[in-house]
Structure formats: C-alpha cells, structure tokens
Design a protein around this motif. Sequence first.
Motif, PDB file in Angstrom:
ATOM      1  N   ASP A 156      -2.285  -7.381   4.807  1.00 10.94           N
ATOM      2  CA  ASP A 156      -1.211  -6.554   4.264  1.00 10.94           C
ATOM      3  C   ASP A 156      -1.850  -5.585   3.279  1.00 10.94           C
ATOM      4  OD1 ASP A 156       1.213  -5.520   3.757  1.00 10.94           O
ATOM      5  OD2 ASP A 156       1.987  -7.234   2.630  1.00 10.94           O
ATOM      6  N   ASP A 157      -2.175  -4.423   3.779  1.00 13.59           N
ATOM      7  CA  ASP A 157      -2.917  -3.468   2.971  1.00 13.59           C
ATOM      8  C   ASP A 157      -2.048  -2.949   1.827  1.00 13.59           C
ATOM      9  OD1 ASP A 157      -5.625  -1.686   3.515  1.00 13.59           O
ATOM     10  OD2 ASP A 157      -4.102  -0.560   2.422  1.00 13.59           O
ATOM     11  N   LEU A 158      -2.676  -2.826   0.644  1.00 13.31           N
ATOM     12  CA  LEU A 158      -1.930  -2.412  -0.548  1.00 13.31           C
ATOM     13  C   LEU A 158      -1.433  -0.975  -0.441  1.00 13.31           C
ATOM     14  CD1 LEU A 158      -4.485  -3.906  -3.095  1.00 13.31           C
ATOM     15  CD2 LEU A 158      -2.222  -4.839  -2.542  1.00 13.31           C
ATOM     16  N   VAL A 159      -2.048  -0.206   0.459  1.00 10.94           N
ATOM     17  CA  VAL A 159      -1.605   1.182   0.653  1.00 10.94           C
ATOM     18  C   VAL A 159      -0.905   1.340   1.995  1.00 10.94           C
ATOM     19  CG1 VAL A 159      -2.338   3.601   0.804  1.00 10.94           C
ATOM     20  CG2 VAL A 159      -3.557   2.027  -0.722  1.00 10.94           C
ATOM     21  N   ASN A 209     -14.172  -1.259   9.358  1.00 16.25           N
ATOM     22  CA  ASN A 209     -15.157  -2.087   8.694  1.00 16.25           C
ATOM     23  C   ASN A 209     -14.522  -3.341   8.082  1.00 16.25           C
ATOM     24  OD1 ASN A 209     -17.618  -2.461   7.680  1.00 16.25           O
ATOM     25  ND2 ASN A 209     -17.496  -0.870   6.106  1.00 16.25           N
ATOM     26  N   SER A 210     -13.344  -3.149   7.508  1.00 18.89           N
ATOM     27  CA  SER A 210     -12.665  -4.273   6.860  1.00 18.89           C
ATOM     28  C   SER A 210     -12.325  -5.359   7.861  1.00 18.89           C
ATOM     29  CB  SER A 210     -11.389  -3.801   6.143  1.00 18.89           C
ATOM     30  OG  SER A 210     -11.742  -3.042   5.013  1.00 18.89           O
ATOM     31  N   GLY A 211     -11.976  -4.944   9.091  1.00 13.35           N
ATOM     32  CA  GLY A 211     -11.676  -5.941  10.115  1.00 13.35           C
ATOM     33  C   GLY A 211     -12.869  -6.867  10.297  1.00 13.35           C
ATOM     34  N   GLY A 228      -6.946  -2.514  -0.215  1.00 12.87           N
ATOM     35  CA  GLY A 228      -6.151  -1.288  -0.182  1.00 12.87           C
ATOM     36  C   GLY A 228      -7.043  -0.143   0.235  1.00 12.87           C
ATOM     37  N   HIS A 229      -6.634   0.581   1.286  1.00 14.37           N
ATOM     38  CA  HIS A 229      -7.448   1.708   1.777  1.00 14.37           C
ATOM     39  C   HIS A 229      -6.669   2.998   1.597  1.00 14.37           C
ATOM     40  CE1 HIS A 229      -9.207  -1.808   3.791  1.00 14.37           C
ATOM     41  NE2 HIS A 229     -10.327  -1.110   3.800  1.00 14.37           N
ATOM     42  N   HIS A 230      -7.182   3.858   0.725  1.00 16.80           N
ATOM     43  CA  HIS A 230      -6.442   5.093   0.457  1.00 16.80           C
ATOM     44  C   HIS A 230      -6.878   6.207   1.405  1.00 16.80           C
ATOM     45  CE1 HIS A 230      -9.941   6.882  -1.479  1.00 16.80           C
ATOM     46  NE2 HIS A 230     -10.134   5.732  -2.101  1.00 16.80           N
ATOM     47  N   LEU A 291      -0.470   1.817  -6.317  1.00 17.40           N
ATOM     48  CA  LEU A 291      -1.060   2.146  -5.005  1.00 17.40           C
ATOM     49  C   LEU A 291       0.024   2.397  -3.961  1.00 17.40           C
ATOM     50  CD1 LEU A 291      -4.077  -0.311  -4.583  1.00 17.40           C
ATOM     51  CD2 LEU A 291      -4.188   2.170  -4.847  1.00 17.40           C
ATOM     52  N   GLY A 292       1.171   1.748  -4.154  1.00 16.88           N
ATOM     53  CA  GLY A 292       2.281   1.903  -3.208  1.00 16.88           C
ATOM     54  C   GLY A 292       2.833   3.321  -3.182  1.00 16.88           C
ATOM     55  N   LYS A 293       2.507   4.124  -4.219  1.00 10.72           N
ATOM     56  CA  LYS A 293       3.016   5.503  -4.255  1.00 10.72           C
ATOM     57  C   LYS A 293       2.195   6.445  -3.383  1.00 10.72           C
ATOM     58  CE  LYS A 293       4.920   5.686  -8.943  1.00 10.72           C
ATOM     59  NZ  LYS A 293       4.733   6.306 -10.267  1.00 10.72           N
ATOM     60  N   LEU A 294       1.027   5.972  -2.942  1.00  9.02           N
ATOM     61  CA  LEU A 294       0.171   6.865  -2.146  1.00  9.02           C
ATOM     62  C   LEU A 294       0.782   7.110  -0.777  1.00  9.02           C
ATOM     63  CD1 LEU A 294      -3.382   5.474  -2.893  1.00  9.02           C
ATOM     64  CD2 LEU A 294      -2.557   7.774  -3.400  1.00  9.02           C
ATOM     65  N   SER A 295       0.780   8.376  -0.397  1.00 12.04           N
ATOM     66  CA  SER A 295       1.279   8.701   0.921  1.00 12.04           C
ATOM     67  C   SER A 295       0.210   8.349   1.951  1.00 12.04           C
ATOM     68  CB  SER A 295       1.645  10.183   0.945  1.00 12.04           C
ATOM     69  OG  SER A 295       1.072  10.803   2.050  1.00 12.04           O
TER      70      SER A 295
END
Length: 445
Positions: A156-159, A209-211, A228-230, A291-295
């Motif tokens: 569950d990515d933070l972004v 890569n994270s996978g 979290g990946h921005h 981080l949730g605000k990032l589009s």
Amino acid sequence: MTVKVRFAPSPTGKIHVGNVRTALMNVLFARKAGGRFVLRIDDTDLERSTKAFEDGIRADLSWLGLNWDDSFSQSARFERYAEAAEQLKAAGRLYACYETEDELERKRKLQMAQGLPPVYDRAALKLTDAEKAKLEAEGRKPHWRFKLTGAVVEWDDLVRGPTPIDTSSLSDPILVREDGSYLYTLPSVVDDIDANITHIIRGEDHVTNSGAQIEIFEALGGKAPAMGHHPLLIGADGGKLSKRLGTLSIEGLREEGVEPMAILSLLAKIGTSDPVEPRHSIDALVADFDLGKLSRAPARFDPEELNRLNARLLHETPYAAVKDRLAALGADGGEGFWNIARANIERLPQAADWMAVVSGEIAPVVEEADYLAQAAEALPAGALTAASWGEWTNALKEATGRKGRALFLPLRLALTGRPHGPEMADLLPLIGREKALKRLRGETA
Ligand code: GLU
C-alpha cells in the motif's frame, strides 16, 4: 516504533532539485512524525563515486538546512553485503550465472523477435556442477542473480495506494557482478534492515525495483519498510528535466544567490494542490506536509516560479535574517536601507546594486539636462527627509508645468541610473544632497 527514513544519494554527480525534493520529503516526513532522518551515501560504485561529490552533497544539504541525524557510507559495509549474499546463496535464492553481456543481448533480441518479453530465461539455474566447473575452468566468473518468487508483490504505497508488481514479468535481478562488486539493489536492502528504516520514500523510478527488493527483504528474514514513491519532476514545458539539470544543481542555484527556503518552499508544494507560498523555515513546511497530497502526475519545476518565489520570500525577510549576508556582499546599509531595497530585488546579491545607488557610485542617466539643472536649483534646503521628494517635485511641477512621467522619470534616471526601483521619497534621503546634486549635473557619484 520510531519513524526512521533515509535519503540515499550516489556521489557520482552534483545533487539537483529533483534529488533535493526526495530529501526534503524524507526530512518533512521524519519531523512530522518526530522521527529520525539518515543520510546514506550509496557509493558501492567505487569507480564513479568520488569524495568530492560526497562532500558536495553534504555541503548542499547543510546549506539547505536539511540536516541528518545520522550518516553512513555503503563503501564501509562490504562485509555485511557479503554475509547477506552468502545467506541468500545458502537459501537457494542467489544463483550463479555465466552469460556474457553479448550472450544476454542475443537472448533478449531473440525473445523480442518472438514477441516475448525480454525476461531472463534462468538458463543458469539448470547448469550442473560439472558444467559450472567447466565454465570456470574456461576462465568465466559468475555474476549472481536473485531468484524472484514469480508471485505478485503488493504494497500500500504512501503515494500511489495499492501497488502490485508481478515479479514473474521481471528478470531475476543481478545483485553481484563478475568482479564481486555489488549493484545498488542488495546493499540498499541490507542497510535498510540494519538501520531499522521504517519508511522508504523515493522516486517513482524505483517502483519496479521495490517489487524485487521487497522479496529480498523477506528472503533475508526481514519485513520491508512502508514505501512511498513520488512522481518525478519534469520541466515547465512538460519535457524531461534532466536536460537542464546542469543548471539546476543546488550548487549552481546557491552561486546564483537563490535562497534555500525559496527552493524548499517550491519543492515542498509542486505536485500537490496546495498553493506555492514562501516559507521561512523547514518547520513552517512540516504542518502542511502529507505524502497523500501528492498528485499521481509528474510535478512541474519552473525556474521562473522559483525566481518569483525567491523575490516574494526576500520581500518578507527581516533585516536581522540577512544582515550578515548583506555585509558579505558589501550591501549592509542598515535596516532602513534593507526595508526599502528588499521589494526591488529578486536575488539577494542585487541588494548591492541599490547599495551603490545610495552610497556607492553610479553613472546617472541624463535625458534632459536643462530640466535637471532647474531641478538641482529647486532641491529643498537643509537635510533631505522623507518629505523632501514631495516638496521638491511639487515645486518643479508648478515651475515647469510638467506632470507624471515627464516630471518624475528624468529625476529617477539621473539619481538612480535606472527607470524603476524603490519610492524616490525613500531613496532621496539615503542618497543625500551632495550625491544628488552631482548626479543631476550628470557626474558619476
Ligand atoms: N542511490 C539510489 C538512488 O539515488 C537510492 C534509491 C533509494 O532511495 O533506495 O536512486
């Protein structure tokens, strides 16, 4: 659980606005959670990493105020990576491969020609001990691949929210090269485990890569941190930023006199729906950060927006905060001077231009010598004060019938050498009678 995050630059170049945005997100995340921020130097590539780049990264981050609680370099930890590699070998998750780059390239081409994805075929897994011994006797050295499970890894990515990566669509990643050197993938996981990193916040270019890395965390008996990946930065025109990164290095911006807080204020907000506004401290950015605000769309970095923000920030900056830097620029004209100059500059070094106007030398611009001679005669007697400009120009208006631009502009051009700037009523007392009279005569003063 204490939140612990890290920023992990490779010292193979100068850091730029894109890297700093990642660093800033980590710092803001840590501060908001009362956690810790670690600077990790990813210098496993001993050929391309240099001490000079590392020093530069530390200097740039310090200048920006992005201070770390702890720091270490990967180059000091090769023994730990070797241990981890042995652990993976023992568990059957790291296997020796002997293909050369050319052979791999040929396989990929063949797969593509058959419409297949260019995923490594695991041929090396089928090698017998005798075959391996033969290859080694021929002088081949193995490189080592991590055996992925082929399952779908999901976090569950933070972004990005739920993010699945199907590891069956990936090549088993190479963790150790023929010469025994490590690619970034394994050391990063080992470090994140050993340093008890709780959250990995990094660019979207690391999602795949994270996978693989999540599977490595698990294979080493650990549990992957939250991730979290921005989205990455792009240029104002929607094009890749990388082309212009040379000019957007932090060192370059510092040399141009850009304020650290202008850079951070912009980087904290682009790519979110929050308005971009000047903030004077990192703490002032913490409250809004989420981080949730990032589009999900890439964030646009516009150097023009940085300029405007820098100007707005300076306009709000109190004298005490810039006094020392003004002095270093030879532009410390006191609080009164700063309060007048600051609204007329985009970059701090430009304060020196206004310092020259009030107490240095300028070449006046003379457009109407007769009018200026008349003006010199009419300059109010006694010390020049804030009221003098009004008295003076009223008298000139009556005497000449001039008004507006024709009345004011020749005076401004002669007294300051330029067509725009602070209120003349404020400047005139600082320029003083002697300089004013000389400049009205067209003399450099
Ligand atoms: N050195 C890596 C990079 O700069 C670090 C990525 C990470 O945060 O794990 O891309």
